[in-house]
Design an enzyme around this catalytic site. Structure first.
Site, mmCIF file in Angstrom:
data_model
loop_
_atom_site.group_PDB
_atom_site.id
_atom_site.type_symbol
_atom_site.label_atom_id
_atom_site.label_comp_id
_atom_site.label_asym_id
_atom_site.label_seq_id
_atom_site.Cartn_x
_atom_site.Cartn_y
_atom_site.Cartn_z
ATOM 1 N N SER A 69 5.313 -6.834 -1.105
ATOM 2 C CA SER A 69 4.848 -6.868 0.285
ATOM 3 C C SER A 69 5.116 -8.269 0.831
ATOM 4 O O SER A 69 4.609 -9.257 0.289
ATOM 5 C CB SER A 69 3.350 -6.570 0.295
ATOM 6 N N ALA A 70 5.909 -8.362 1.916
ATOM 7 C CA ALA A 70 6.436 -9.666 2.347
ATOM 8 C C ALA A 70 5.365 -10.677 2.743
ATOM 9 O O ALA A 70 5.531 -11.877 2.543
ATOM 10 C CB ALA A 70 7.407 -9.460 3.515
ATOM 11 N N HIS A 71 4.232 -10.196 3.313
ATOM 12 C CA HIS A 71 3.259 -11.177 3.832
ATOM 13 C C HIS A 71 2.514 -11.922 2.731
ATOM 14 O O HIS A 71 1.770 -12.851 3.013
ATOM 15 C CB HIS A 71 2.271 -10.512 4.798
ATOM 16 N N CYS A 122 -9.352 -6.823 0.819
ATOM 17 C CA CYS A 122 -9.073 -5.463 1.259
ATOM 18 C C CYS A 122 -10.359 -4.659 1.314
ATOM 19 O O CYS A 122 -10.394 -3.573 1.832
ATOM 20 C CB CYS A 122 -8.093 -4.800 0.294
ATOM 21 N N THR A 171 12.282 4.655 11.589
ATOM 22 C CA THR A 171 13.197 3.603 12.046
ATOM 23 C C THR A 171 12.925 2.303 11.295
ATOM 24 O O THR A 171 11.768 1.917 11.120
ATOM 25 C CB THR A 171 12.998 3.384 13.567
ATOM 26 N N ASN A 227 -4.791 -9.324 -7.948
ATOM 27 C CA ASN A 227 -5.080 -10.002 -6.686
ATOM 28 C C ASN A 227 -6.474 -10.619 -6.680
ATOM 29 O O ASN A 227 -6.794 -11.410 -5.816
ATOM 30 C CB ASN A 227 -4.974 -9.016 -5.519
ATOM 31 N N THR A 264 0.863 -1.192 0.000
ATOM 32 C CA THR A 264 0.000 0.000 0.000
ATOM 33 C C THR A 264 0.893 1.233 0.000
ATOM 34 O O THR A 264 0.712 2.157 -0.799
ATOM 35 C CB THR A 264 -0.920 -0.003 1.239
ATOM 36 N N GLN A 305 1.321 -9.647 -5.966
ATOM 37 C CA GLN A 305 0.803 -11.015 -6.065
ATOM 38 C C GLN A 305 1.665 -11.906 -6.951
ATOM 39 O O GLN A 305 1.444 -13.112 -7.027
ATOM 40 C CB GLN A 305 -0.633 -10.993 -6.621
HETATM 41 N N1 PMP Z 1 -1.456 -4.580 -4.257
HETATM 42 C C1 PMP Z 1 -2.006 -5.789 -4.389
HETATM 43 C C2 PMP Z 1 -2.126 -6.373 -5.758
HETATM 44 C C3 PMP Z 1 -2.454 -6.499 -3.273
HETATM 45 O O1 PMP Z 1 -2.984 -7.702 -3.424
HETATM 46 C C4 PMP Z 1 -2.311 -5.909 -1.995
HETATM 47 C C5 PMP Z 1 -2.809 -6.632 -0.753
HETATM 48 N N2 PMP Z 1 -4.131 -7.047 -0.844
HETATM 49 C C6 PMP Z 1 -1.715 -4.649 -1.904
HETATM 50 C C7 PMP Z 1 -1.298 -4.013 -3.055
HETATM 51 C C8 PMP Z 1 -1.509 -3.976 -0.573
HETATM 52 O O2 PMP Z 1 -0.590 -4.679 0.193
HETATM 53 P P1 PMP Z 1 -0.466 -4.427 1.764
HETATM 54 O O3 PMP Z 1 -1.834 -4.620 2.328
HETATM 55 O O4 PMP Z 1 0.508 -5.441 2.238
HETATM 56 O O5 PMP Z 1 -0.009 -3.036 1.965
#
Ligand code: PMP
Length: 391
Positions: A206-208, A333, A247, A158, A77, A186
């Site tokens: 995004s690592a998760h 989301c 930080t 996504n 994001t 993704q």
């Molecule tokens: N871009 C895409 C294509 C995503 O799938 C997501 C997470 N749903 C995001 C951006 C945002 O990632 P985050 O919630 O880790 O900031």
């Protein structure tokens, strides 16, 4: 009775569990290596800095980039906000132009900054897609003008899993001097991601989404031949060469490097295994549920994605009756709202029928037994809801 461990998790696009190997790499950063990487005056700070810089080098190498081109952020994001707003504002200030291009099926973290640019007087073009969610490259070319400073299009969706031809898009955008950003959130660990092969100027991750921790991500920003200089969104102590203050999240950064290493190493084998499971899920659901429609571009799609719409079924009601299978109705989301997602609507689904959309995301620990269990539970629930509605 099935021996499958429940609930079955099929929402890997929303997030993924941390791989235990990643957790192991992170643990010392919470306790013995807890220093602030900016506190270079003592050994604790220098040890943390070394961890951050070592992770940066490894992440850069895995993406085909240079270490100095990686900016750590709090996730995609933030990376998307920084790329879109930072590039557009920097280029307008430099007098390069004020036209930006994106697409209606992007993630909200690209769409919302685009809407804000529009309010701030930028000229914003949001490309539409066809009924399979594909971008028309010629329409993109036609939209580009001398005034275009930025094109931002995601590498993989996504929601419907579409993989866009970013290399070709970048070639056309660069001909008129626009910078190119791609949201690869993704795509990492599912398809090859190399900034030079894609020829992009900025790339978000995004690592998760690839078995790393939440709240940590990165933005790649190219240094040559186009020197990308972004106007920062988060200002303060001047970390990350002034592009992103704050930080460092040292455990997160170390975890992201470990997760990316595994994602790249295991990508090919994992993608093959998962796409076979996805194909099985798709064909079994089509057998079991009458009228089910598969969304997206089936030829250029993420190996772990399946988006389906079941007309005359309310996806939210379906999910509520399905507490032992975790899937998403549209985008997680936006899961606080029950309306049909903007991506599903862009394919041509109306508000009513589009509500019967389910998004499956398969992953590292998905098994064949889980797929069979999910198909059985879904078919049973859909038939139950259909019987109730005829009553
Ligand atoms: N871009 C895409 C294509 C995503 O799938 C997501 C997470 N749903 C995001 C951006 C945002 O990632 P985050 O919630 O880790 O900031």
């Amino acid at each position: 009775m099935s021996s499958v461990r429940r609930p079955v998790y099929l929402d890997y696009h929303s997030t993924t569990p941390c791989d235990p190997r990643v957790v192991k790499a992170m643990l010392p950063c919470f306790t013995e290596n807890f220093g602030n990487s900016s506190s270079r005056g003592h050994v604790f700070g220098r040890a943390a800095e070394e961890l951050v810089e070592d992770s940066r080098r490894r992440i850069a190498e895995l993406l085909g980039a240079k270490a100095s081109e990686i900016v750590f952020t709090g996730g995609s994001t933030e990376s998307n906000n920084l790329a879109v707003t930072g590039a557009a504002c920097a280029r307008r200030e430099a007098g390069d132009g004020n036209h930006v291009v994106s697409c209606v099926t992007e993630h909200k973290s690209v769409i919302c900054p685009m809407e804000r640019l529009d309010e701030e007087g930028f000229d914003v073009t949001m490309l539409s897609v066809d009924e399979r969610g594909r971008i028309d490259i010629d329409a993109l070319s036609a939209a580009l003008t001398e005034n275009t400073v930025l094109v931002s299009l995601m590498l993989a969706s996504n929601e419907i899993g579409n993989i866009h031809p970013i290399g070709e898009i970048a070639r056309r955008a660069h001909e008129i001097g626009a910078w190119v950003h791609t949201d690869a959130t993704q795509a990492i660990g599912k398809v090859p991601v190399d900034v030079n092969e894609l020829d992009v100027d900025m790339l978000s991750l995004s690592a998760h989404k690839f078995y790393g921790p939440k709240g940590i991500g990165a933005l790649y920003q190219r240094e040559s031949p186009r020197r990308i200089k972004l106007k920062p969104c988060i200002i303060g102590g001047g970390h990350e060469r002034g592009v992103r203050s704050g930080t460092h999240n040292v455990p997160g950064i170390v975890g992201m490097a470990a997760a990316l290493e595994l994602a790249v190493q295991e990508r090919e084998e994992e993608s093959q295994r998962v796409s076979a499971l996805r194909d099985r899920l798709e064909s079994r659901l089509m057998e079991e549920i009458e009228g089910l429609v598969v969304n997206g571009d089936r030829e250029h799609r993420l190996p772990n994605n399946l988006s389906v719409t079941i007309p005359h079924i309310d996806g939210e009601a379906l999910l509520l009756s399905l507490d032992d299978v975790a899937v998403s109705s549209g985008s997680a989301c936006k899961s606080d709202t029950a309306s049909t997602s903007h991506v599903i609507k862009a394919l041509g689904w109306g508000d009513e029928d589009g509500r019967g959309t389910l998004r499956f995301g398969l992953g590292r620990w998905t098994t064949e037994e889980e797929i069979e269990f999910a198909v059985g539970r879904l078919a049973e629930t859909v038939n139950h809801l259909r019987a109730l509605s005829t009553l």
